[in-house]
Design an enzyme around this catalytic site. Structure first.
Site, PDB file in Angstrom:
ATOM      1  N   TYR A  77     -11.979  -4.541 -26.076  1.00 38.26           N
ATOM      2  CA  TYR A  77     -12.871  -4.410 -27.221  1.00 38.26           C
ATOM      3  C   TYR A  77     -13.837  -3.260 -26.959  1.00 38.26           C
ATOM      4  CZ  TYR A  77     -11.547  -8.827 -29.487  1.00 38.26           C
ATOM      5  OH  TYR A  77     -10.873  -9.823 -30.145  1.00 38.26           O
ATOM      6  N   HIS A 100      -7.814 -14.669 -40.278  1.00 32.98           N
ATOM      7  CA  HIS A 100      -7.590 -14.073 -38.956  1.00 32.98           C
ATOM      8  C   HIS A 100      -7.362 -15.129 -37.875  1.00 32.98           C
ATOM      9  CE1 HIS A 100      -7.811 -11.090 -35.780  1.00 32.98           C
ATOM     10  NE2 HIS A 100      -8.727 -11.825 -35.160  1.00 32.98           N
TER      11      HIS A 100
END
Length: 565
Positions: free
Chosen positions: A203, A381
């Site tokens: 990330y 998601h």
């Protein structure tokens, strides 16, 4: 003279009675490119949701071309038509796929070919079918998003397509066409020369200023700008609280101040494309809050652990100074994924359910008076084990609707979809997000977390008018568990473990863009209703009624003409 006048008056009826199906007209107002290179273009149109729908598929190829409707975006179970212009003339057939191989010919050919043209290296196939088909080998078209698939060949020999295939999710019956403006202005939120590590999951965050707009504007379109589509999994753009004042670029969730930026401004997931908001709504930007910073978060999924990838991906935010009627907000709901949670999904589970709760009763502590929220789109998601996502809408303890529903979730195809109708969320309503996971291919437990191989359960709700609340997430209070079942591969123990987790009190975390999340305990997961199914209205009765009417009116007309003559 009277006879000629009557014939003129009745001629439209006679033509309708005797003419049969006419050729396709230009009544196809909707258009979508199904591939990123604009080689496959689909147009379509319909008169009403109970009538017929007409498609025009244009592909830059002189070989066979195929189009299908799919539950999951894959070939298996898809409703497919294949056609082209061969050496002996046109060919066109209705198929259904039962595997990843040549589809089977339908017993009933429900699609009608209207025209087939091959010219200048392009094949254009125009065809029609009933929206409500009762053929069990056809896909039912509803007012919900549908995964469209396409494939084509380089010759008229119908065989494996290789890389010439793709999928895109589109709401055929509730489509919002995009505007096209070559002089459109946009803001850019991109990372700069990120060296993507050879980890399976990474990330990266960039805190930046993206706007110098001194007056309020509206964002009306969000476009992904992807440099490395094979590793960019999803992107979220958050607006930051006033306490975040310094730009920086770094790995996410390392204790930096930018970790507090959690008000979602824009979202994109792998497989998604450009998203345009409704004509009456826009995401506000600029004006008095012009100096705030934004955090772009990119999740890189690198399963092959490739090295040497340099990335400059991001989002383009198209904006206008022509303000729209409503300010749009995005509410993050579902299961809290960030904090360490003593919660795992067991291995060898065919269907394991997790839940997140949002009780809007607490919103009055952030905004007063609390307006009705009009939800018009959703982005769902999960990660690799996710198979289904349902977003239940409850009022006075009873479920009244679904705010989102995907019974065939595809990890490779996550995009914001417009709902078939606007859903009104009132203060006191509850939103429950249910995710179904399949871990039959896993030998160890799966935790809730950020990695692609961890799991999430989230639903981003697009709504108006925007309020200050940005996230409303929960997690079960697993500290109350006395026994751990999550290591067992036994399906019976899975059911016991799932029920125990579902019945635990939910700890809710609700926050706005300017304050620390407030915590509320003792929420509970309510029972969700069964997913709605398509009710097939058999065509035989309608055809019989139609034939009877035609015969009767035809007889009347002939009798009148005979009497006159």
């Amino acid at each position: 003279m009277f006879t000629l006048l009557l014939l003129r008056l009745l001629s439209p009826v006679l033509l309708a009675w005797t003419g049969g199906t006419s050729a396709a007209d230009d009544g196809m107002p909707f258009m979508e490119y199904l591939d990123p290179n604009h080689l496959v273009c689909l147009k379509w149109g319909f008169d009403n949701a109970q009538g017929e729908i007409t498609f025009e598929l244009a592909v830059n190829s002189t070989g066979w071309i195929g189009f299908g409707l799919s539950r999951s975006g894959e070939m298996y179970g898809a409703d497919i038509v294949i056609g082209g212009v061969g050496p002996n003339g046109n060919y066109f057939n209705d198929y259904h796929a039962i595997g990843e191989f040549m589809p089977s010919l339908d017993r009933e050919q429900s699609y009608t070919l209207l025209s087939m043209v091959e010219s200048d290296g392009q094949t254009i196939m125009t065809f029609r079918r009933a929206i409500q088909s009762c053929d069990e080998e056809d896909y039912h078209i509803t007012a919900k998003p549908i995964k469209l698939i396409y494939a084509y060949g380089t010759s008229d020999d119908i065989k494996y397509h290789g890389p010439r295939r793709g999928t895109k999710e589109v709401n055929l019956l509730n489509y919002m066409p995009r505007t096209s403006n070559s002089s459109a202005k946009y803001l850019s939120a991109k990372v700069t020369n990120v060296s993507v590590p050879s980890n399976k999951t990474y990330y990266h965050c960039k805190v930046m200023k993206i706007s110098d707009l001194s007056t309020k504007h509206h964002i009306y379109q969000i476009e992904p700008d992807i440099e490395n589509p094979d590793v960019v999994h999803h992107m979220l753009l958050y607006h930051c609280p006033p306490t975040v004042t310094e730009p920086y670029e770094n790995q996410c969730y390392m204790g930096d101040k930018g970790d507090k930026c959690f008000g979602v401004l824009a979202a994109w997931g792998t497989g998604g494309g450009v998203y345009e908001l409704p004509e009456n709504a826009g995401i506000p930007i600029g004006g008095p809050d012009n100096d705030i910073l934004y955090r772009l978060e990119i999740h890189y999924n690198n399963p092959q652990q490739k090295a040497g990838i340099i990335d400059n991906s991001g989002l383009k935010l198209y904006y206008t100074d022509q303000l729209r009627k409503h300010n749009v907000g995005i509410l993050n709901t579902g299961m809290l994924p960030i904090l360490p949670v003593a919660y795992t999904i067991p291995p060898n589970a065919a269907e394991f359910h997790s839940y997140g709760l949002c009780n809007t009763s607490y919103f009055s502590q952030f905004v007063s008076p609390m307006p009705d929220l009009q939800v018009f789109a959703v982005l769902l998601h999960t990660h690799l084990a996710g198979r289904k996502i349902r977003v239940g809408h409850f009022r006075n303890g009873k479920q009244i609707d679904f705010l989102g529903l995907d019974e065939n979730y595809n990890f490779e195809m996550q995009q914001t979809v417009t709902l078939g109708s606007i859903k009104t969320v009132m203060q006191g309503d509850e939103i429950i997000v249910e995710c179904t996971y399949d871990t039959k291919d896993r030998t160890g437990p799966t935790k809730i977390g950020l990695s692609t191989y961890d799991e999430m359960c989230l639903a981003f709700l697009y709504y108006y008018p925007a309020i200050s609340v940005t996230s409303c997430l929960s997690q079960p209070n697993t500290t109350l568990l006395s026994t751990t079942y999550n290591q067992s591969p036994d399906p019976e123990e899975h059911a016991v473990y799932e029920e125990m987790l579902k019945n635990l009190p939910q700890v809710q975390y609700i926050s706005d863009a300017k304050r620390t999340p407030s915590v509320y305990i003792n929420g509970f997961i309510r029972e969700m209703m069964a997913s709605p199914t398509v009710e097939c209205q058999h065509e035989n009765a309608a055809k019989s009624l139609c034939s009877s009417w035609i015969a009767n009116i035809g007889g009347v007309i002939l009798s009148l003409l005979w009497m006159i003559v």
